[in-house]
Design an enzyme around this catalytic site. Sequence first.
Site, PDB file in Angstrom:
ATOM      1  N   TYR A  53      28.661  58.770  -3.147  1.00  0.00           N
ATOM      2  CA  TYR A  53      28.232  58.782  -4.554  1.00  0.00           C
ATOM      3  C   TYR A  53      29.371  58.285  -5.429  1.00  0.00           C
ATOM      4  CZ  TYR A  53      23.671  60.339  -5.963  1.00  0.00           C
ATOM      5  OH  TYR A  53      22.346  60.364  -6.265  1.00  0.00           O
ATOM      6  N   GLU A  55      28.908  57.502  -9.227  1.00  0.00           N
ATOM      7  CA  GLU A  55      28.433  57.231 -10.599  1.00  0.00           C
ATOM      8  C   GLU A  55      29.615  56.909 -11.509  1.00  0.00           C
ATOM      9  OE1 GLU A  55      25.939  60.407 -11.962  1.00  0.00           O
ATOM     10  OE2 GLU A  55      24.294  59.780 -10.685  1.00  0.00           O
ATOM     11  N   ASP A 199      18.265  34.200 -16.976  1.00  0.00           N
ATOM     12  CA  ASP A 199      17.997  34.885 -15.709  1.00  0.00           C
ATOM     13  C   ASP A 199      18.016  33.804 -14.627  1.00  0.00           C
ATOM     14  OD1 ASP A 199      16.922  35.989 -13.433  1.00  0.00           O
ATOM     15  OD2 ASP A 199      15.401  37.162 -14.506  1.00  0.00           O
ATOM     16  N   THR A 225      19.547  37.879  -9.263  1.00  0.00           N
ATOM     17  CA  THR A 225      19.518  38.597  -7.996  1.00  0.00           C
ATOM     18  C   THR A 225      20.633  38.007  -7.133  1.00  0.00           C
ATOM     19  OG1 THR A 225      17.931  37.016  -7.115  1.00  0.00           O
ATOM     20  CG2 THR A 225      17.040  39.058  -8.037  1.00  0.00           C
ATOM     21  N   LYS A 228      18.631  35.381  -3.164  1.00  0.00           N
ATOM     22  CA  LYS A 228      17.807  34.160  -3.053  1.00  0.00           C
ATOM     23  C   LYS A 228      18.742  33.022  -2.641  1.00  0.00           C
ATOM     24  CE  LYS A 228      14.281  35.961  -6.130  1.00  0.00           C
ATOM     25  NZ  LYS A 228      14.691  36.965  -7.113  1.00  0.00           N
ATOM     26  N   ARG A 234      19.938  42.132  -0.838  1.00  0.00           N
ATOM     27  CA  ARG A 234      19.013  42.335  -1.963  1.00  0.00           C
ATOM     28  C   ARG A 234      19.747  43.102  -3.053  1.00  0.00           C
ATOM     29  NH1 ARG A 234      14.543  40.666  -0.121  1.00  0.00           N
ATOM     30  NH2 ARG A 234      13.572  40.982  -2.124  1.00  0.00           N
TER      31      ARG A 234
HETATM   32  N1  DSN Z   1       9.658  38.390  -6.510  1.00  0.00           N
HETATM   33  C1  DSN Z   1      10.638  37.409  -6.875  1.00  0.00           C
HETATM   34  C2  DSN Z   1      10.190  36.037  -6.538  1.00  0.00           C
HETATM   35  O1  DSN Z   1       9.525  35.909  -5.532  1.00  0.00           O
HETATM   36  O2  DSN Z   1      10.506  35.090  -7.227  1.00  0.00           O
HETATM   37  C3  DSN Z   1      10.990  37.527  -8.264  1.00  0.00           C
HETATM   38  O3  DSN Z   1      11.254  38.862  -8.539  1.00  0.00           O
END
Ligand code: DSN
Length: 432
Positions: A53, A55, A199, A225, A228, A234
């Site tokens: 933990y 925080e 974003d 994120t 990707k 993730r």
């Molecule tokens: N679910 C993601 C995507 O497939 O682009 C975005 O959050």
Amino acid sequence: MPNLNALSHDRRISSLLDAELARQRRGVELIASENFTSAAVLRAMGSCLTNKYAEGYPGKRYYGGCDVVDEVENEAIDRLRQLFGVAFANVQPHSGAQANAAVFLATLQPGDTTLGFDLSHGGHLSHGSPVNYSGKVYRPVFYGVEPDTGRIDMDKVAEIAFREKPRLIICGASAYARDWDYPRFRAIADEVGALLLADIAHPAGLIAGGHLSDPAPWCDILTSTTHKTLRGPRGGIIMMGADKPNPWGRTTKKGEPIPMSAIINSGVFPGMQGGPLEHVIAAKAVAFGEALQPSFREYGSRVIENARTLADALTAKGYQLVSGGTDNHLMLIDLRNKGVTGRQAEAALGRADITVNKNMVPFDTQSPMVTSGIRIGLAAMTTRGIGRQECLQMAEWIDELISAPDDEGKGRRIRQEVNRFMEQYPLYPEEA
Ligand code: DSN
């Protein structure tokens, strides 16, 4: 690589993990938001840091025993700042949606107007969709693409912004194949007095590699994120090119201006989240270290080349790509001229172990569960090692399957070809 044999006492979960690894190994993965991490990233994810933990932030925690995780988190922050050339980074958001939620919470009041890219044109749920907190707590308005070009018309964005006076403008999408005009977004945001958020969840790895326009000099805040095109675990991140005093004149008890970085940090914790996932933060650090290597820039070039090759091959076979092509790792295919829905195409390709997702296309007449399109991305298959010839082969399979979506015999035959083909591109070979 975490050893899956360590789970042998839990046969049910162990066999499900084996089944998923087998699925990932044998299939052609074309979901635009997925990728395959390195074994080192998996190892960090499956580490003892999950037990801790922490925080708060490095040096200012609400728990003892944080010396090591402080170093891990500082390393992740430093690497991320270096990767994007930014002054500020927060590596704690559990996901991209939570990174956006933290920014909204930190910078907006309930009822404030936001201007984002329409979900049905390729935007994201967390940019103001009425079914998401961002559309329930705030007042979202949207820009979209033009019916004839499939591209954003920046004059229309300006028109909407001048009319609606948003407090926050969001650029970025889940299914937009083109680069973004960040300088023009900046000019519009300045004219209406809005903050500008990019974003970059989808193109982050391509921006880090220098293949697409850099939003950091133009946008106040960046969210992303990490899983990707960035090819990490993730998770989510927040960055700012420069730290500045907050624009609302908020001060500390001593009357000193509070920097934006402190406001964003408090949006994440305690605003949106409790304890950070330090095992994921360690895996983010590993991924950022990998993305700082010259090989990651080469990977980004190959992703873009592969996407263009597949886009051109499908166009030559009569497929209609929204906006006519791609600048990045993905393409959105409008299947209406083929007489097939997105749901049918997803199922037909899935029978042959080719994984895509059905996707709304701009001005779609089908429901989100049916859709008129599919979205295809090349980040994951490029990680597996494919090149031009393999993209041409994938175009053949995709066309054969979509041309006869109910032909189960053809699906079985192509599945065998796909499975044999994927044997040439081993995934986690060290794992039995
Ligand atoms: N679910 C993601 C995507 O497939 O682009 C975005 O959050």
